[in-house]
Design a protein around this motif. Sequence first.
Motif: not given
Length: 277
Positions: A50-52, A74-83, A271-276
């Motif tokens: 995500e780019q903020w 803000r540069e964000e890298l998000e990870y799903g550790v569990t559900d 503005l938030l932009v996310g890429f999966s």
Amino acid sequence: MHSFSRIRKSSALLGLVCLPVALLNVSAMERYFTYTYEPETMPKGALEYEQWVTLRAGRNQAVGQENFNLWEFREELEYGVTDRYSLSLYLNHSFSSYRDPVTDTHVSDSTFDGVSLENRYMVLNPAEHAVGLTLYVEPRYSGDQAELEERIILGQRHGDWKWALNFTHATEWSDDLREVEGEVEVSLGITRHLGHHWSIGIEARDHNELPNYETWQNTAVYFGPVVTYRQEKWWASLAVMPQVYGTSFDGNPSKSDHFELEGHEHLNVRLLVGFSF
């Protein structure tokens, strides 16, 4: 959606049953508000960038900051550790500029605001309960500054409508960690889905500052529209929120009867932009 059209007629019913589940998984990857978090967390093993970009604009001559602009990135890298548990790493930096009316000089500054580690744990899944509940903790550290932010995140979806409510507290240490300030915020978002790609709604927030936890210094209320556009692998959300009311309880440094312009601005845009992946 095209994949469902290619399913054999004998499997059409199964496709219709699976479609709501597929849409629910996609929505968990998106954010429909920019200041207000939703209770859904990333699915296990999912990864998103995500780019903020936030613009805080407009203070006044009374506080010595004419033509004030603060850009926060803000540069964000998000990870799903569990559900139920997601982890995000942030890099934070900003650029500010204004004119000092006393010296008639232009002041600008570029700052690295440190690294943050966001933790979100979903206690109650909104798909299984009347209201979803997620707990949030985010420490940030930059050497001479540090912050610890906590949130209680509530929310639910009702057909094409979705809402979220956040209660936030943060403690910030500055001046080589010698100064401390508390912040309290309540934010609310309500949106409506318009087809598969667009959502439009409103977002409101009330932000307050408590220097040294000794006085409740001020309050500022923001309110405005929020728009989201989504595709299969990316999405974007934009909120434009002018300050609609503000006041200072410690004198009136901004000399305004309706706005608080010492610690807050006339306008917040995010503005938030996310890429999966």
